[in-house]
Design a protein around this motif. Sequence first.
Motif, PDB file in Angstrom:
ATOM      1  N   UNK A 190       0.799  -1.222   0.000  1.00  0.00           N
ATOM      2  CA  UNK A 190       0.000   0.000   0.000  1.00  0.00           C
ATOM      3  C   UNK A 190       0.833   1.274   0.000  1.00  0.00           C
ATOM      4  N   UNK A 191       2.140   1.177   0.169  1.00  0.00           N
ATOM      5  CA  UNK A 191       2.975   2.378   0.179  1.00  0.00           C
ATOM      6  C   UNK A 191       4.321   2.112   0.823  1.00  0.00           C
ATOM      7  N   UNK A 192       5.010   3.182   1.186  1.00  0.00           N
ATOM      8  CA  UNK A 192       6.308   3.068   1.861  1.00  0.00           C
ATOM      9  C   UNK A 192       6.335   3.982   3.076  1.00  0.00           C
ATOM     10  N   UNK A 193       7.252   3.670   3.990  1.00  0.00           N
ATOM     11  CA  UNK A 193       7.406   4.476   5.202  1.00  0.00           C
ATOM     12  C   UNK A 193       8.871   4.457   5.631  1.00  0.00           C
ATOM     13  N   UNK A 194       9.396   5.639   5.957  1.00  0.00           N
ATOM     14  CA  UNK A 194      10.768   5.717   6.445  1.00  0.00           C
ATOM     15  C   UNK A 194      10.837   5.249   7.894  1.00  0.00           C
ATOM     16  N   UNK A 199      14.275  -2.092  12.331  1.00  0.00           N
ATOM     17  CA  UNK A 199      12.886  -2.574  12.441  1.00  0.00           C
ATOM     18  C   UNK A 199      12.588  -3.619  11.377  1.00  0.00           C
ATOM     19  N   UNK A 200      13.210  -3.494  10.212  1.00  0.00           N
ATOM     20  CA  UNK A 200      12.914  -4.438   9.130  1.00  0.00           C
ATOM     21  C   UNK A 200      14.110  -5.358   8.853  1.00  0.00           C
ATOM     22  N   UNK A 201      14.944  -5.557   9.868  1.00  0.00           N
ATOM     23  CA  UNK A 201      16.041  -6.509   9.739  1.00  0.00           C
ATOM     24  C   UNK A 201      17.251  -6.003   9.016  1.00  0.00           C
ATOM     25  N   UNK A 202      17.435  -4.704   8.947  1.00  0.00           N
ATOM     26  CA  UNK A 202      18.624  -4.126   8.310  1.00  0.00           C
ATOM     27  C   UNK A 202      19.270  -3.131   9.278  1.00  0.00           C
ATOM     28  N   UNK A 209      13.367   2.937   3.455  1.00  0.00           N
ATOM     29  CA  UNK A 209      12.014   3.155   2.918  1.00  0.00           C
ATOM     30  C   UNK A 209      11.296   1.809   2.903  1.00  0.00           C
ATOM     31  N   UNK A 210      10.812   1.426   4.067  1.00  0.00           N
ATOM     32  CA  UNK A 210      10.173   0.109   4.210  1.00  0.00           C
ATOM     33  C   UNK A 210       8.839   0.080   3.450  1.00  0.00           C
ATOM     34  N   UNK A 245      11.780  -4.777  -1.246  1.00  0.00           N
ATOM     35  CA  UNK A 245      11.907  -5.998  -2.043  1.00  0.00           C
ATOM     36  C   UNK A 245      11.746  -7.273  -1.258  1.00  0.00           C
ATOM     37  N   UNK A 246      11.435  -7.170   0.035  1.00  0.00           N
ATOM     38  CA  UNK A 246      11.315  -8.359   0.876  1.00  0.00           C
ATOM     39  C   UNK A 246      10.068  -9.171   0.569  1.00  0.00           C
ATOM     40  N   UNK A 247      10.149 -10.460   0.830  1.00  0.00           N
ATOM     41  CA  UNK A 247       9.037 -11.378   0.577  1.00  0.00           C
ATOM     42  C   UNK A 247       8.273 -11.728   1.851  1.00  0.00           C
ATOM     43  N   UNK A 248       8.817 -11.331   3.001  1.00  0.00           N
ATOM     44  CA  UNK A 248       8.176 -11.669   4.274  1.00  0.00           C
ATOM     45  C   UNK A 248       7.995 -10.420   5.122  1.00  0.00           C
ATOM     46  N   UNK A 249       6.996 -10.500   6.007  1.00  0.00           N
ATOM     47  CA  UNK A 249       6.769  -9.402   6.941  1.00  0.00           C
ATOM     48  C   UNK A 249       7.917  -9.341   7.944  1.00  0.00           C
ATOM     49  N   UNK A 250       8.459  -8.131   8.108  1.00  0.00           N
ATOM     50  CA  UNK A 250       9.547  -7.955   9.061  1.00  0.00           C
ATOM     51  C   UNK A 250       9.062  -7.374  10.380  1.00  0.00           C
TER      52      UNK A 250
END
Length: 328
Positions: A190-194, A199-202, A209-210, A245-250
């Motif tokens: 639905x969009x992106x968020x900084x 939080x997203x494994x990085x 820009x998750x 580009x991730x395939x799973x929820x982080x």
Amino acid sequence: MRRTSSPFSLVLLGIGTFLLVLAPMLAWYVAPRAAVNPIDVDTTAVYTGTGSVFDTERIETVPDRRITVTQRVRADVADSERSGHAVWDVVTTVDTDGSLPAADPHDALDFTPHRWVMDRTTTEPVHCCQEHPYIEGEAYLKFPFDVQKRSYRWWDNTLGGTVVLHYRGTEKVQGYTGYRFTGTVPAARTGTRLVPGSIVGQPRRPQVAAEEWYANHGIELVVDQRTGRVIHAQTGPRRTLRAPGGQRDAAVLLDSRKLAFTDATQREAVRQAKRDSGLLRLVGETLPIGAAVAGFVLAVTGGVPAVRGRSRRVRPVAPDTPGTALTK
């Protein structure tokens, strides 16, 4: 001489004729114009349930939290009158017990304002009057008048698109029967968020820009057939973040299997549905049928004596025929 009908029978005939003309006008002219969406609406719907939410202080998702969703709908009367459409401003907030009560809705866990503009008769979206977002579909917040037993395209504001809701029969809410519709939403971006990369494994990246993803375990609506008013709503939102580009929820921002109308919201929705549906039934069915029946009875009661009065004549008495004169 002709015997005339009484003035009273002519009065009954006139009233009966008027009612017979009035009946179809009420059904075919007045009733459709009474079924319009209001421009002075001011309502609040509250959903409650439990689920997981992202705690910004602990920087992690916490389970089993009580969740309250409040949806305030207020009409912009000035813009509605100016445009001829129903202009409704909607504010949706998501809270946990930690953010309730809040003096300012901006302090909520999530705060989403938007504007919906619709045709007052068909309920179809109209694109004007600073509408935001660009709403599509056949229904949002309410269904069209005279709901049919079929599928409808319902606007999901979190998805930013329409969801097909299927008719599933009838269901009673607070003793009042409505049409039940259900649907689900598969996971969609639905969009992106900084956010911080951790939080997203990085963790090596300070900001990322998750990707925001949304799904819904199940949407269930019970709708008043005549007015299209939603008398019960239940939703199961799941909002997550993924690495680019991730395939799973982080990370899980919000996840609940069931957020549903409170009893107070149900009672108020049913009260308004009964009132509005009763008014439409009165104008569209009760009054036309009553006028037609009363008009027929009065027309017959007054018309029969009037017709008889015109047809009856008093026959003149024939004079005696004079006899033949005798002559001598």
